[in-house]
Write a protein that holds these residues in place. Sequence first.
Motif, mmCIF file in Angstrom:
data_model
loop_
_atom_site.group_PDB
_atom_site.id
_atom_site.type_symbol
_atom_site.label_atom_id
_atom_site.label_comp_id
_atom_site.label_asym_id
_atom_site.label_seq_id
_atom_site.Cartn_x
_atom_site.Cartn_y
_atom_site.Cartn_z
ATOM 1 N N SER A 1 -8.459 30.955 -27.891
ATOM 2 C CA SER A 1 -7.820 32.066 -27.172
ATOM 3 C C SER A 1 -8.521 32.306 -25.832
ATOM 4 O O SER A 1 -9.153 33.353 -25.614
ATOM 5 N N LYS B 1 7.076 28.789 -25.501
ATOM 6 C CA LYS B 1 7.504 30.159 -25.225
ATOM 7 C C LYS B 1 8.725 30.470 -26.083
ATOM 8 O O LYS B 1 9.140 29.640 -26.906
ATOM 9 N N THR C 1 0.823 32.464 -18.849
ATOM 10 C CA THR C 1 0.500 33.105 -20.124
ATOM 11 C C THR C 1 1.460 32.601 -21.201
ATOM 12 O O THR C 1 2.666 32.831 -21.128
ATOM 13 N N LYS D 1 1.474 30.026 -25.276
ATOM 14 C CA LYS D 1 0.767 29.144 -26.207
ATOM 15 C C LYS D 1 0.946 27.696 -25.731
ATOM 16 O O LYS D 1 2.025 27.309 -25.280
ATOM 17 N N ASP E 1 -3.911 29.654 -27.304
ATOM 18 C CA ASP E 1 -3.196 30.826 -26.804
ATOM 19 C C ASP E 1 -3.867 31.291 -25.510
ATOM 20 O O ASP E 1 -4.945 31.890 -25.528
#
Length: 302
Positions: free
Chosen positions: A32, A63, A102, A104, A124
């Motif tokens: 992350s 997304k 922004t 994954k 992520d």
Amino acid sequence: MAKTRLACLLTLLSTHCYFNVLAVVLRTNNESPWTDEFDKIELSCLIESISTNNPRIEWKKIKNEGPSYVYFDKKVSGDLENRAVIREPATLLITNATRSDTAKYRCEVTAADDQKSFDEIVIDLVVRVKPVVPKCSVPKSVPFGKSAELSCVEEEGFPKSQYQWFKNREEIPDDPKTSLKFFNSSYTLNSETGTLKFVAVRKEDAGDYFCRAKNDAGYSECPLQKMEVYDIDVVGIILGVLVVVVVLLCITVGICCAYKRGYFSSQKQTGNNYKVPAKGDGVDYVRTEDEGDFRHKSSFVI
């Protein structure tokens, strides 16, 4: 017996090592990661074990609309084209992150010569965006004892901005009862929406106000705006109303008098409007050119 156990242990170890060598295994240093907008960020995808010399490496951006390639056939593509490179063997380095990054990301490695030929990891990524200058609304003047609302809005920052209000350069606490300076104030402050509401303003609430929008990436402030609190002049209002009433009465009386005196009649009695009297028996009347009166044309006939 001891030799038998040792032989079994060696067999298991050798088998485990054999399958590890023939299996592609991935790991990452950070599942992350985050970065600020326009900075660089590394999405690590490390190959712990592999036998295939030239494995196929792919990166996909995931997304709501579904996955899309950002690295395929040894080329960076899609949203990250010209903004990312691959560091051997499979780490993705974004050199200029934007808010749209922004999401994954999935690193996929396919090794055709390995017993376990495929592995993947998901990372992520969060790109933080500093708030822009918020739009602040402060009433210029408020009557004493009346309510007032101050608002502060900013929609560019990510994560979502939190709000602080300041009066005369001093932060206003969320709860007025926690500060001696604001203890007698009757307000509510919502740090999520940026609204500052006064139930009944006091003279002490007058001052210079500004708002700060902040998140993990930084903060921005709007310019100072002055709010004044004034007393309502009840006596002045009553006198003003009385003056208006008196003026209206005078105008009304004047108009009535003018009507009675005939200033507003639509016609005037003139010689041209003189009505001819009814004729008597045997009498004719003739109007002269220069005068508006009449004379006899003939005498009475008996």
